[in-house]
Design a protein around this motif. Structure first.
Motif, PDB file in Angstrom:
ATOM      1  N   SER A  22       0.832  -1.203   0.000  1.00  0.00           N
ATOM      2  CA  SER A  22       0.000   0.000   0.000  1.00  0.00           C
ATOM      3  C   SER A  22       0.868   1.256   0.000  1.00  0.00           C
ATOM      4  CB  SER A  22      -0.903   0.006   1.235  1.00  0.00           C
ATOM      5  OG  SER A  22      -0.120   0.187   2.407  1.00  0.00           O
ATOM      6  N   GLU A  23       0.226   2.380  -0.309  1.00  0.00           N
ATOM      7  CA  GLU A  23       0.906   3.676  -0.199  1.00  0.00           C
ATOM      8  C   GLU A  23       1.404   3.884   1.226  1.00  0.00           C
ATOM      9  OE1 GLU A  23       1.604   6.117  -2.253  1.00  0.00           O
ATOM     10  OE2 GLU A  23       0.467   5.718  -4.085  1.00  0.00           O
ATOM     11  N   HIS A  24       0.589   3.439   2.185  1.00  0.00           N
ATOM     12  CA  HIS A  24       0.967   3.584   3.594  1.00  0.00           C
ATOM     13  C   HIS A  24       2.223   2.784   3.905  1.00  0.00           C
ATOM     14  CE1 HIS A  24       0.642   4.003   7.910  1.00  0.00           C
ATOM     15  NE2 HIS A  24       0.473   2.690   8.067  1.00  0.00           N
ATOM     16  N   THR A  26       4.448   0.480  -4.702  1.00  0.00           N
ATOM     17  CA  THR A  26       3.079  -0.030  -4.845  1.00  0.00           C
ATOM     18  C   THR A  26       2.904  -0.951  -6.048  1.00  0.00           C
ATOM     19  OG1 THR A  26       2.488   2.002  -6.031  1.00  0.00           O
ATOM     20  CG2 THR A  26       2.043   1.939  -3.664  1.00  0.00           C
ATOM     21  N   GLU A  75      -1.010  -5.351   7.326  1.00  0.00           N
ATOM     22  CA  GLU A  75      -2.249  -5.038   6.594  1.00  0.00           C
ATOM     23  C   GLU A  75      -2.895  -6.295   6.036  1.00  0.00           C
ATOM     24  OE1 GLU A  75      -1.232  -0.447   5.160  1.00  0.00           O
ATOM     25  OE2 GLU A  75      -0.771  -2.133   3.822  1.00  0.00           O
ATOM     26  N   THR A 124      -6.206  -2.658   7.560  1.00  0.00           N
ATOM     27  CA  THR A 124      -5.470  -1.483   8.028  1.00  0.00           C
ATOM     28  C   THR A 124      -4.470  -1.874   9.101  1.00  0.00           C
ATOM     29  OG1 THR A 124      -6.978  -0.920   9.837  1.00  0.00           O
ATOM     30  CG2 THR A 124      -7.529  -0.076   7.624  1.00  0.00           C
TER      31      THR A 124
END
Length: 407
Positions: free
Chosen positions: A95-97, A110, A137, A144
């Motif tokens: 993910s971007e996170h 990503t 995640e 999340t």
């Protein structure tokens, strides 16, 4: 060393006396490791075979764990593999996170789809924050990192890690993200004992995902390659936490796990880790403290052809003891009194409770006590004498119980 005997009442009367007996052990330092001074802010050392805590220094204080908390992410990954929710070949998104993290990383982006095995190596060997978050995640019920933190904290409680609160999957400095050194020791033991099929990853010394980070490819565990039996687990460092290490080593069939934190430098961490490993593996020896068949007490027999019967441990007991000093060792014999005739040789009549150490870190062993001989029912004269004593007991009370003490 102290010893006591407790005879629990058969009906209403209680009989308690002190028993002095010698446990066949050499003198030893207390299990609290008096005399050993550590430079770490907090430390914890445990012997796997016996479960004995060899050192506990600020071990229950919740502290920032830095990357040592990545072990929680790894444990939950191993559990997901065991349950079939993941495989080592499963490819996971980034993910971007996850990609946004700095510090130590695998340099994921990503567009990558690393396998679970790639990410495990990325977490263990290069301490990749991005790899840890990608796994967290994937494990999270809502995808999340916050969702992972909730279930990770719940899992920690199930394991008895009561001073742990997980806020993220990587150990990134976050308010309230804390673990005690004892909790990290519990976590390491769970990984080693419950997931041996994945433990070899911790001994790998290099990993470079797609040749992206040659300079960051080395395992930071300073004990690997020293030839002292070290084979895991995880380093950690932040400005707040200092330098720390969850380590494990095995020599001569004995495995110890230790946790240290708060060291001022990587060099200090390496020195203290080697010193603790050497001390824990060399300064303790296993000794037999109880021998099966050795009479520990005699129990009164009611209505028997003999007045009492010997009590002896049903099995041997060996304990891990420091090599020099005086043992913090206590023992207690308990049995129901009086024993009712007839008594068969080998019948279980009580327990021997041996305790090494004091307080929370004490280790307790309970061994059945069995009759050393046979006692038949008494004849008519025995029954008449017992009845007469019972009448006197009701009229004038019980006879005095002698109390003796020794050590």
């Amino acid at each position: 060393m102290t010893a006591a005997i407790t005879a629990l009442p058969h009906r209403a009367a209680a009989f308690v006396a002190a028993l002095a007996f010698a446990l066949t052990c050499a003198a030893a330092l207390p299990a609290t490791a008096q005399g050993f001074e550590t430079e770490a802010r907090a430390a914890y050392v445990v012997d796997h075979g016996t479960g004995q805590v060899l050192l506990a220094h600020n071990a229950d204080v919740p502290l920032p764990p830095a990357s040592m908390s990545k072990l929680m992410t790894l444990l939950m990954t191993f559990e997901a593999l065991q349950e079939g929710r993941l495989t080592l070949e499963t490819r996971l998104p980034v993910s971007e996170h996850a990609m946004s993290f700095g510090g130590s990383t695998m340099f994921l982006n990503t567009s990558d789809r690393p396998t679970v095995e790639d990410l495990i190596r990325g977490v263990i060997i290069v301490s990749g924050n991005d790899a840890s978050v990608a796994l967290a995640e994937a494990l999270s019920p809502d995808g999340t990192e916050e969702g992972f933190a909730r279930i990770a904290t719940e899992r920690a409680r199930e394991l008895g890690m009561n001073q742990t609160t997980i806020r993220n999957g990587s150990g990134w400095p976050t308010a309230g993200h804390v673990m005690s050194m004892r909790d990290l020791g519990i976590l390491a033991e769970e990984i080693i004992t419950a997931h041996p099929e994945y433990y070899d990853y911790f001994a790998e010394t290099e990993f470079d995902y797609e040749n992206r980070s040659p300079a960051n490819r080395f395992n930071r565990n300073p004990l690997l390659g020293m030839g002292i039996g070290a084979d895991g687990l995880k380093t950690g460092h932040t400005q707040e936490a200092g330098y720390g290490l969850v380590g494990s080593a095995m020599q001569g069939g004995r495995r110890i796990t230790f946790v240290i934190t708060g060291l001022p430098s990587a060099a200090a961490r390496a020195r203290e880790a080697e010193r603790i490993t050497s001390w824990a593996l060399r300064q303790f020896v296993e000794r037999e403290v109880v021998e099966a068949g050795t009479e520990m007490a005699r129990a009164p027999v009611f209505m028997g052809a003999a007045a009492d019967v010997g009590l002896a441990p049903a099995s041997d007991l060996a304990l891990l003891l420091p090599a020099v000093g005086e043992p913090a060792l206590s023992a207690e014999v308990s049995y129901i009194s009086p024993v009712i005739a007839p008594v068969a040789e080998g019948a279980e009549l009580g327990t021997l409770r041996v305790t090494l150490g004091e307080g929370q870190d004490a280790v307790e062993h309970v061994i059945p006590l069995v009759a050393t001989g046979t006692v038949a029912e008494g004849g008519m004269l025995t029954r008449l004498g017992t009845a007469a004593r019972a009448v006197l007991y009701e009229l004038i009370g019980p006879p005095p119980v002698p109390i003796t003490a020794g050590g």
